[in-house]
Design a protein around this motif. Structure first.
Motif, PDB file in Angstrom:
ATOM      1  N   ALA A 184       0.881  -1.131  -0.133  1.00 31.83           N
ATOM      2  CA  ALA A 184       0.053   0.006   0.108  1.00 31.83           C
ATOM      3  C   ALA A 184       0.817   1.133  -0.069  1.00 31.83           C
ATOM      4  O   ALA A 184       0.418   2.190  -0.605  1.00 31.83           O
ATOM      5  CB  ALA A 184      -0.884  -0.164   1.088  1.00 31.83           C
ATOM      6  N   ARG A 185       1.847   1.191   0.417  1.00 37.23           N
ATOM      7  CA  ARG A 185       2.822   2.397   0.408  1.00 37.23           C
ATOM      8  C   ARG A 185       4.202   2.419  -0.256  1.00 37.23           C
ATOM      9  O   ARG A 185       5.063   2.963  -0.324  1.00 37.23           O
ATOM     10  CB  ARG A 185       3.098   2.541   2.179  1.00 37.23           C
ATOM     11  CG  ARG A 185       2.235   3.245   2.955  1.00 37.23           C
ATOM     12  CD  ARG A 185       2.721   2.988   4.496  1.00 37.23           C
ATOM     13  NE  ARG A 185       1.789   3.657   5.257  1.00 37.23           N
ATOM     14  CZ  ARG A 185       0.624   3.128   5.644  1.00 37.23           C
ATOM     15  NH1 ARG A 185       0.263   1.995   5.207  1.00 37.23           N
ATOM     16  NH2 ARG A 185      -0.211   3.731   6.579  1.00 37.23           N
ATOM     17  N   GLN A 186       4.350   1.013  -1.065  1.00 45.07           N
ATOM     18  CA  GLN A 186       5.198   0.964  -2.098  1.00 45.07           C
ATOM     19  C   GLN A 186       6.673   1.052  -1.349  1.00 45.07           C
ATOM     20  O   GLN A 186       7.479   1.955  -2.032  1.00 45.07           O
ATOM     21  CB  GLN A 186       5.046   1.873  -3.099  1.00 45.07           C
ATOM     22  CG  GLN A 186       3.823   1.531  -4.105  1.00 45.07           C
ATOM     23  CD  GLN A 186       4.084   0.268  -4.711  1.00 45.07           C
ATOM     24  OE1 GLN A 186       5.138  -0.191  -5.492  1.00 45.07           O
ATOM     25  NE2 GLN A 186       2.891  -0.735  -4.606  1.00 45.07           N
ATOM     26  N   GLY A 187       7.055   0.319  -0.433  1.00 47.62           N
ATOM     27  CA  GLY A 187       8.323   0.535   0.291  1.00 47.62           C
ATOM     28  C   GLY A 187       8.495  -0.408   1.394  1.00 47.62           C
ATOM     29  O   GLY A 187       7.479  -0.987   1.802  1.00 47.62           O
ATOM     30  N   LEU A 188       9.659  -0.267   1.804  1.00 44.54           N
ATOM     31  CA  LEU A 188      10.094  -1.213   3.003  1.00 44.54           C
ATOM     32  C   LEU A 188       9.816  -0.553   4.330  1.00 44.54           C
ATOM     33  O   LEU A 188      10.089   0.842   4.356  1.00 44.54           O
ATOM     34  CB  LEU A 188      11.538  -1.564   3.018  1.00 44.54           C
ATOM     35  CG  LEU A 188      12.344  -2.526   1.927  1.00 44.54           C
ATOM     36  CD1 LEU A 188      13.391  -2.854   1.805  1.00 44.54           C
ATOM     37  CD2 LEU A 188      11.190  -3.721   1.800  1.00 44.54           C
ATOM     38  N   ARG A 189       9.236  -1.067   5.217  1.00 45.28           N
ATOM     39  CA  ARG A 189       8.884  -0.588   6.424  1.00 45.28           C
ATOM     40  C   ARG A 189       9.186  -1.364   7.702  1.00 45.28           C
ATOM     41  O   ARG A 189       9.518  -2.658   7.702  1.00 45.28           O
ATOM     42  CB  ARG A 189       7.381  -0.276   6.734  1.00 45.28           C
ATOM     43  CG  ARG A 189       6.623   0.601   5.735  1.00 45.28           C
ATOM     44  CD  ARG A 189       6.964   2.013   6.000  1.00 45.28           C
ATOM     45  NE  ARG A 189       6.471   2.891   4.985  1.00 45.28           N
ATOM     46  CZ  ARG A 189       6.755   3.131   3.707  1.00 45.28           C
ATOM     47  NH1 ARG A 189       8.038   2.592   3.314  1.00 45.28           N
ATOM     48  NH2 ARG A 189       6.275   3.957   3.180  1.00 45.28           N
ATOM     49  N   CYS A 190       9.596  -0.911   8.946  1.00 40.56           N
ATOM     50  CA  CYS A 190      10.081  -1.579   9.892  1.00 40.56           C
ATOM     51  C   CYS A 190       9.096  -1.491  11.097  1.00 40.56           C
ATOM     52  O   CYS A 190       8.716  -0.150  11.451  1.00 40.56           O
ATOM     53  CB  CYS A 190      11.603  -1.113  10.537  1.00 40.56           C
ATOM     54  SG  CYS A 190      12.303  -2.090  11.641  1.00 40.56           S
ATOM     55  N   PHE A 191       8.549  -2.559  11.630  1.00 40.21           N
ATOM     56  CA  PHE A 191       7.624  -2.627  12.592  1.00 40.21           C
ATOM     57  C   PHE A 191       8.073  -3.254  13.987  1.00 40.21           C
ATOM     58  O   PHE A 191       8.733  -4.485  13.936  1.00 40.21           O
ATOM     59  CB  PHE A 191       6.306  -3.503  12.339  1.00 40.21           C
ATOM     60  CG  PHE A 191       5.834  -2.879  10.955  1.00 40.21           C
ATOM     61  CD1 PHE A 191       4.960  -1.961  10.839  1.00 40.21           C
ATOM     62  CD2 PHE A 191       6.303  -3.446   9.671  1.00 40.21           C
ATOM     63  CE1 PHE A 191       4.244  -1.460   9.595  1.00 40.21           C
ATOM     64  CE2 PHE A 191       5.592  -3.202   8.455  1.00 40.21           C
ATOM     65  CZ  PHE A 191       4.807  -1.955   8.378  1.00 40.21           C
TER      66      PHE A 191
END
Length: 314
Positions: A184-191
């Motif tokens: 949905a945000r077209q990128g890598l995310r850290c959670f």
């Protein structure tokens, strides 16, 4: 083959089975020899968190474990009749990071110590949260299945629903994090796993980004921050001899290299990104460390100390 329709963490028994299988692999990897079944069984019985489950552990049960071990960990175990025991026969050894996963799983069991033993063990009151998601996330990474969960950022009032492609689990300072691609945000995310709620595996499959390499993605990061548009810096630190001994036995980063080691000083070099995580670590060392390079980081640390002195004198 495991039934993917079943919950990935359906019960305590499922958790104990996973831990038992991981212990078997780690034991064989550590001993590097053929291990008779009886010796493996006795080793499992020594593990307090598995004692009840391992008490009835038969060789037939071990045989049923072997296909699951191969599927979960990519490690093939066979029985060497000539040597009279079980050995790892796969070409790829178990990644070192699995030991840290084992530590996290064992911690969950360790916190259930018998009441009679609890007075003799003191642990941090700040328990790591979110470790219950380690196993289902690891499974989803292995199967390349997207996961859905609610995520509550500390600075937002309400959680948001996220659906992501899980790529990597990372530990930093007692907390666990998930690196994932979020379509949905077209990128890598850290959670942060401690901020995840109601995690579920989906039936949606995914392919990792073509340029993503899990073994090298965080190679030059101290912590969980990885700048996308700047190279890692060559950072040189000067330390008092006593503090230096701590960093020699427990390096700040895998890139740590000793430049000078005398009775008067220790100089070390790190090849890492200059991030907030690194800055906070250096500040925590107080006057026991001097930043010698780069000049920009040295100036930044100097300014923070100056501001702290000004604040204290108000």
């Amino acid at each position: 083959m495991l039934d993917e329709r079943k919950p990935l963490l359906s019960s305590v028994t499922t958790h104990a089975h996973f831990l038992r299988q991981l212990l078997v692999v780690l034991r064989l990897q550590h001993l590097k020899r053929a291990v008779p079944f009886e010796e493996l069984r006795d080793y499992l019985l020594e593990q307090s968190s598995l004692r009840d489950l391992a008490a009835n552990y038969s060789q037939r049960t071990l045989q049923r474990d072997l296909p699951q071990i191969a599927e979960r960990f990519g490690v093939t175990i066979g029985h060497d009749r000539r040597a009279g025991g079980y050995v790892i026969v796969s070409a790829d050894p178990l990644p070192e990071g699995y030991q840290r996963l084992l530590d996290a799983f064992e911690l969950q069991e360790f916190l259930r110590l018998p009441t009679a033993l609890s007075p003799f063990v003191q642990w941090e009151s700040r328990r790591p949260l979110g470790t219950e998601w380690l196993q289902p996330l690891l499974r989803a990474i292995q199967l390349r299945r997207q996961v859905a969960f609610q995520y509550h950022k500390f600075w937002e009032e309400a959680p948001t629903n996220r659906t992501v492609s899980p790529l990597l689990l990372k530990e930093f300072k007692g907390r666990w994090y998930l690196l994932a691609h979020e379509p949905a945000r077209q990128g890598l995310r850290c959670f942060g796993l401690d901020r995840i709620r109601a995690l579920e595996s989906t039936v949606l499959s995914f392919e990792p980004p073509a340029d993503f390499e899990p073994n090298t993605y965080y190679a030059h990061s101290f912590g969980i921050i990885r700048p996308d548009h700047e190279p890692p810096a060559e950072i040189v630190l000067g330390l008092e001899p006593t503090q230096g001994q701590y960093l020699k036995s427990f390096p700040l980063h895998s890139s740590q290299r000793i430049l000078v080691d005398t009775d008067e000083e220790l100089l070390i070099q790190l090849t890492v990104y200059n991030t907030h995580d690194l800055l906070m670590e250096l500040l925590s060392l107080g006057d026991q460390v001097q930043v010698l390079a780069p000049a920009s980081l040295r100036a930044q640390v100097k300014q923070i100390h100056a501001s702290a002195i000004a604040w204290a004198s108000m």
